[in-house]
Design a protein around this motif. Structure first.
Motif, PDB file in Angstrom:
ATOM      1  N   ILE A   1       1.020  -1.461  -0.412  1.00  0.00           N
ATOM      2  CA  ILE A   1      -0.235  -0.586  -0.205  1.00  0.00           C
ATOM      3  C   ILE A   1       1.164   0.839   0.092  1.00  0.00           C
ATOM      4  O   ILE A   1       1.425   1.506   0.801  1.00  0.00           O
ATOM      5  N   ASN A   2       1.076   1.431  -1.120  1.00  0.00           N
ATOM      6  CA  ASN A   2       1.781   2.717  -1.322  1.00  0.00           C
ATOM      7  C   ASN A   2       1.031   4.806  -0.591  1.00  0.00           C
ATOM      8  O   ASN A   2       0.420   4.509  -0.616  1.00  0.00           O
ATOM      9  N   THR A   3       1.826   5.114  -0.367  1.00  0.00           N
ATOM     10  CA  THR A   3       1.476   6.276  -0.179  1.00  0.00           C
ATOM     11  C   THR A   3       0.794   7.419  -0.967  1.00  0.00           C
ATOM     12  O   THR A   3       0.875   7.392  -2.216  1.00  0.00           O
ATOM     13  N   GLY A   4      -0.163   8.218  -0.513  1.00  0.00           N
ATOM     14  CA  GLY A   4      -0.331   9.145  -0.701  1.00  0.00           C
ATOM     15  C   GLY A   4      -1.793   8.728  -2.084  1.00  0.00           C
ATOM     16  O   GLY A   4      -1.914   7.484  -2.775  1.00  0.00           O
ATOM     17  N   PRO A   5      -2.710   8.829  -2.224  1.00  0.00           N
ATOM     18  CA  PRO A   5      -3.625   9.137  -3.707  1.00  0.00           C
ATOM     19  C   PRO A   5      -3.140   8.300  -4.990  1.00  0.00           C
ATOM     20  O   PRO A   5      -2.384   9.266  -5.216  1.00  0.00           O
ATOM     21  N   PRO A   6      -3.558   7.734  -6.273  1.00  0.00           N
ATOM     22  CA  PRO A   6      -4.791   6.845  -5.188  1.00  0.00           C
ATOM     23  C   PRO A   6      -4.394   5.804  -5.097  1.00  0.00           C
ATOM     24  O   PRO A   6      -3.405   5.340  -4.424  1.00  0.00           O
ATOM     25  N   VAL A   7      -4.917   5.428  -3.301  1.00  0.00           N
ATOM     26  CA  VAL A   7      -4.831   4.609  -2.532  1.00  0.00           C
ATOM     27  C   VAL A   7      -5.318   3.033  -3.829  1.00  0.00           C
ATOM     28  O   VAL A   7      -6.365   2.772  -3.304  1.00  0.00           O
ATOM     29  N   LYS A   8      -3.708   2.863  -4.115  1.00  0.00           N
ATOM     30  CA  LYS A   8      -4.140   0.968  -5.025  1.00  0.00           C
ATOM     31  C   LYS A   8      -2.747   0.477  -4.447  1.00  0.00           C
ATOM     32  O   LYS A   8      -1.745   0.533  -4.496  1.00  0.00           O
ATOM     33  N   SER A   9      -3.474  -0.479  -4.228  1.00  0.00           N
ATOM     34  CA  SER A   9      -2.269  -1.469  -2.951  1.00  0.00           C
ATOM     35  C   SER A   9      -1.635  -2.679  -4.977  1.00  0.00           C
ATOM     36  O   SER A   9      -2.481  -2.734  -6.191  1.00  0.00           O
ATOM     37  N   GLU A  10       0.297  -1.831  -4.478  1.00  0.00           N
ATOM     38  CA  GLU A  10       0.587  -2.611  -5.534  1.00  0.00           C
ATOM     39  C   GLU A  10       1.482  -4.269  -5.397  1.00  0.00           C
ATOM     40  O   GLU A  10       1.337  -4.460  -4.023  1.00  0.00           O
ATOM     41  N   LEU A  11       1.254  -4.788  -6.593  1.00  0.00           N
ATOM     42  CA  LEU A  11       1.736  -6.746  -6.173  1.00  0.00           C
ATOM     43  C   LEU A  11       3.232  -6.364  -6.439  1.00  0.00           C
ATOM     44  O   LEU A  11       3.392  -6.017  -6.758  1.00  0.00           O
TER      45      LEU A  11
ATOM     46  N   TYR B   1      10.820  -2.968 -19.229  1.00  0.00           N
ATOM     47  CA  TYR B   1      10.421  -3.814 -19.929  1.00  0.00           C
ATOM     48  C   TYR B   1       9.304  -3.726 -19.105  1.00  0.00           C
ATOM     49  O   TYR B   1       7.773  -4.886 -19.496  1.00  0.00           O
ATOM     50  N   ALA B   2       8.157  -3.549 -18.235  1.00  0.00           N
ATOM     51  CA  ALA B   2       7.153  -4.140 -17.337  1.00  0.00           C
ATOM     52  C   ALA B   2       6.446  -3.260 -16.160  1.00  0.00           C
ATOM     53  O   ALA B   2       7.775  -2.264 -15.538  1.00  0.00           O
ATOM     54  N   SER B   3       5.515  -2.770 -16.320  1.00  0.00           N
ATOM     55  CA  SER B   3       4.659  -1.544 -15.588  1.00  0.00           C
ATOM     56  C   SER B   3       4.358  -2.119 -14.165  1.00  0.00           C
ATOM     57  O   SER B   3       4.026  -3.503 -14.171  1.00  0.00           O
ATOM     58  N   ALA B   4       4.382  -1.406 -12.722  1.00  0.00           N
ATOM     59  CA  ALA B   4       3.807  -2.151 -11.440  1.00  0.00           C
ATOM     60  C   ALA B   4       2.652  -2.293 -12.009  1.00  0.00           C
ATOM     61  O   ALA B   4       1.559  -1.802 -12.889  1.00  0.00           O
ATOM     62  N   VAL B   5       1.997  -3.455 -11.216  1.00  0.00           N
ATOM     63  CA  VAL B   5       0.489  -3.547 -11.481  1.00  0.00           C
ATOM     64  C   VAL B   5       0.183  -3.827 -10.416  1.00  0.00           C
ATOM     65  O   VAL B   5       0.431  -3.502  -9.581  1.00  0.00           O
ATOM     66  N   GLN B   6      -1.283  -3.687  -9.872  1.00  0.00           N
ATOM     67  CA  GLN B   6      -2.412  -3.517  -9.102  1.00  0.00           C
ATOM     68  C   GLN B   6      -2.013  -4.986  -8.052  1.00  0.00           C
ATOM     69  O   GLN B   6      -2.622  -6.365  -9.126  1.00  0.00           O
ATOM     70  N   TYR B   7      -2.840  -4.910  -7.035  1.00  0.00           N
ATOM     71  CA  TYR B   7      -2.329  -6.625  -6.795  1.00  0.00           C
ATOM     72  C   TYR B   7      -3.956  -7.081  -6.325  1.00  0.00           C
ATOM     73  O   TYR B   7      -4.413  -7.025  -6.666  1.00  0.00           O
TER      74      TYR B   7
ATOM     75  N   ALA C   1      -8.030 -11.575 -17.134  1.00  0.00           N
ATOM     76  CA  ALA C   1      -7.584 -10.578 -17.838  1.00  0.00           C
ATOM     77  C   ALA C   1      -6.536 -10.421 -18.280  1.00  0.00           C
ATOM     78  O   ALA C   1      -5.976  -8.879 -18.797  1.00  0.00           O
ATOM     79  N   GLY C   2      -5.802 -10.241 -16.926  1.00  0.00           N
ATOM     80  CA  GLY C   2      -4.415  -9.436 -16.618  1.00  0.00           C
ATOM     81  C   GLY C   2      -4.818  -8.950 -15.764  1.00  0.00           C
ATOM     82  O   GLY C   2      -5.533  -8.136 -14.738  1.00  0.00           O
ATOM     83  N   TYR C   3      -3.339  -8.488 -14.866  1.00  0.00           N
ATOM     84  CA  TYR C   3      -3.602  -7.875 -13.523  1.00  0.00           C
ATOM     85  C   TYR C   3      -3.643  -6.727 -13.911  1.00  0.00           C
ATOM     86  O   TYR C   3      -3.533  -5.708 -15.273  1.00  0.00           O
ATOM     87  N   THR C   4      -4.336  -5.541 -13.426  1.00  0.00           N
ATOM     88  CA  THR C   4      -4.562  -4.112 -13.625  1.00  0.00           C
ATOM     89  C   THR C   4      -3.933  -3.080 -13.631  1.00  0.00           C
ATOM     90  O   THR C   4      -2.652  -3.382 -12.522  1.00  0.00           O
ATOM     91  N   ALA C   5      -3.012  -2.501 -14.232  1.00  0.00           N
ATOM     92  CA  ALA C   5      -1.491  -1.726 -14.871  1.00  0.00           C
ATOM     93  C   ALA C   5      -1.688  -0.254 -13.378  1.00  0.00           C
ATOM     94  O   ALA C   5      -2.733   0.162 -14.340  1.00  0.00           O
ATOM     95  N   PHE C   6      -0.630  -0.060 -13.853  1.00  0.00           N
ATOM     96  CA  PHE C   6      -0.944   1.289 -13.011  1.00  0.00           C
ATOM     97  C   PHE C   6       0.207   2.186 -14.401  1.00  0.00           C
ATOM     98  O   PHE C   6       0.382   2.085 -15.071  1.00  0.00           O
ATOM     99  N   THR C   7      -0.194   3.925 -13.983  1.00  0.00           N
ATOM    100  CA  THR C   7       0.679   4.025 -15.477  1.00  0.00           C
ATOM    101  C   THR C   7       1.028   4.799 -14.965  1.00  0.00           C
ATOM    102  O   THR C   7       1.821   5.141 -13.592  1.00  0.00           O
TER     103      THR C   7
END
Length: 480
Positions: free
Chosen positions: A186-196, A354-360, A367-373
């Protein structure tokens, strides 16, 4: 001239002629018996060959469909049936009717075997036994039954095991930085999304693979014995750099199963002797056979500085800055709450080549993990996070054209994806001992993109997620 009756044959010669007739008759019976048995055995042999062809073809067709999912098993069943139904037996006069009872699955060539209903999704091998198809193997004999009633209807069958003979896994092993296959950061600040976070690695973050250890401040890395099957303790010579070299070049080992098994390894990985073999992916053709170890289709080195144009500020190093603490990790893996202090944007190194971070998610969605931007970088890599600058529509390694793509030298073959090292992630700590063979358990296979050529002391690579054994399996072959 007067005709006189011929003289009768001497008594001895007449008896000899009669004996020859009797012997000839007996030999003729024996000869006909052998000919008859040969015909019967020929029919039995031909039936065996017909059923073996059915088993071989159905097993190969099924094994090609196994992909680590339930749908792969379903496709394997369908392909086995479709293939078997094209065959005929009894010299092409009779059709073969398929039954799923004839096929079973396993994640090892030697079994144990399970039917489709109870097989795990991670199966790699298919076995076909034509005895479960019915009475196709029974052959009625004409002459052999005269010898014994048990030979009146001998039976034969076809049995085949098919699966992958090798895996695209490089014999360089590192420690998993965490025993957890999936954790939420759980990274700091909005948006509050958990990273895998997978086994302690963050997607899109570059690491020096030679400078990691989750259990101490001294780096841990290993060369894998590429010759012996998992669980077998091979000689010390099998982990010599000269033995490992061709497998490092190819990025593959002759193994059929590697996850959750015990491998023989030796610390440290002899990078000074093998970095040129790793660099065959960038076109260093002198160290490897270019036909079996071609360069990547994209040999662009993402050197920190101006070459990483998708980052607004130049990174200060080729990977996220390593800490000197115990455990030995990077500043990208500290925190996140409370946030570490004293970190600058340059210390994160190159991101998202190579790869972007994705949501946990506990398991990967269909359909695959939801990617961050890139807009989320300020949250993902706070505090003092790097910023994206003109980030391409796809990750730079997969982008088309300059400045992020560079073809290998003219005349060289090329193969997309060669810069991605598939590496065993070990359960650490591993038994103590330097320069000797020890055993270690593989938790998973991590995908790491070489961002730049390796050196005698460093291997910089970006974590891109986990790979399944099915995705890395080599060509399907018959094992039996």
């Amino acid at each position: 001239m007067e005709n006189r009756p011929s003289a009768p044959l001497p008594r001895g010669r007449g008896r000899a002629r009669g004996a020859v007739v009797v012997v000839f008759a007996l030999l003729l019976v024996v000869l006909l018996g052998f000919v008859g048995m040969a015909l019967d055995l020929g029919r039995l042999y031909n039936r065996k060959a017909e059923l073996q062809n059915v088993a071989d073809a159905a097993a190969l067709a099924a094994a090609r469909e196994l992909n680590g999912s339930a749908s792969g098993i379903s496709k394997a069943l369908a392909q086995a049936m479709s293939t078997a139904n094209t065959f005929h037996y009894q010299y092409g006069m009779q059709n073969v009717s398929w039954s799923d009872a004839a096929i079973s699955f396993s994640n090892q060539a030697a079994g144990p075997w399970s039917d489709a209903g109870s097989a795990a999704n991670d199966v790699l091998f298919a076995k076909v036994d034509t005895r479960a198809l019915g009475d196709y193997g029974t052959v009625s004999t004409f002459f052999m039954q005269a010898l014994s009633s048990a030979l009146a209807t001998p039976k034969t069958y076809g049995l085949a095991v098919a699966g992958r003979s090798a895996m695209k896994v490089t014999p360089l092993a590192i420690c998993a930085m965490s025993p957890l296959p999936a954790a939420a950061r759980i990274n700091t600040g909005p948006p509050v999304k958990s990273e895998l976070v997978e086994y302690g690695f963050r997607r899109g973050v570059a690491y020096d693979l030679m400078n990691l250890n989750p259990n101490g401040s001294t780096a841990e890395n290993f060369v894998v014995d590429p010759l012996d099957a998992p669980g077998a303790a091979g000689p010390l010579s099998n982990t010599d750099w000269s033995v490992a070299a061709p497998f490092v070049c190819a990025g593959a080992m002759p193994m059929t199963h590697i996850k959750n098994v015990t491998l023989t390894v030796r610390r440290p990985f002899p990078l000074a002797s093998l970095f040129n073999q790793l660099n065959s992916r960038f076109g260093a053709v002198a160290a490897c056979n270019v036909s079996s170890a071609p360069p990547d289709a994209n040999v662009k080195a993402y050197v920190f500085g101006s070459a990483i144009g998708w980052m607004a500020a130049a990174p200060g190093g080729q990977s996220a800055l390593s800490t000197a603490a115990n455990p030995l990790r990077t500043i990208a893996d500290l925190g996140p709450v409370p946030a570490p202090t004293g970190i600058t944007p340059a210390q994160y190194g190159p991101l998202w080549a190579y790869a972007s971070a994705v949501q946990y998610a506990a398991t990967e969605p269909p359909a695959g993990y939801t990617a961050f931007t890139p807009a989320d970088w300020s949250v993902l890599y706070a505090p003092n996070a790097p910023a994206a600058n003109a980030y391409p529509a796809t990750t730079p390694y997969g982008a088309a054209g300059a400045p992020n793509l560079q073809a290998p030298a003219a005349g060289l073959p090329k193969l997309a994806g060669r810069r991605v090292l598939n590496l065993p992630l070990l359960a650490c700590p591993v038994a103590a001992g330097g320069g000797v063979n020890v055993t270690a358990t593989v938790l998973a296979i991590g995908k790491f993109l070489l961002t730049v050529p390796a050196t005698a002391t460093s291997v910089y690579a970006e974590f891109g997620g986990l790979a399944t054994e099915q995705a890395l399996a080599g060509p399907v072959e018959l094992f039996q």
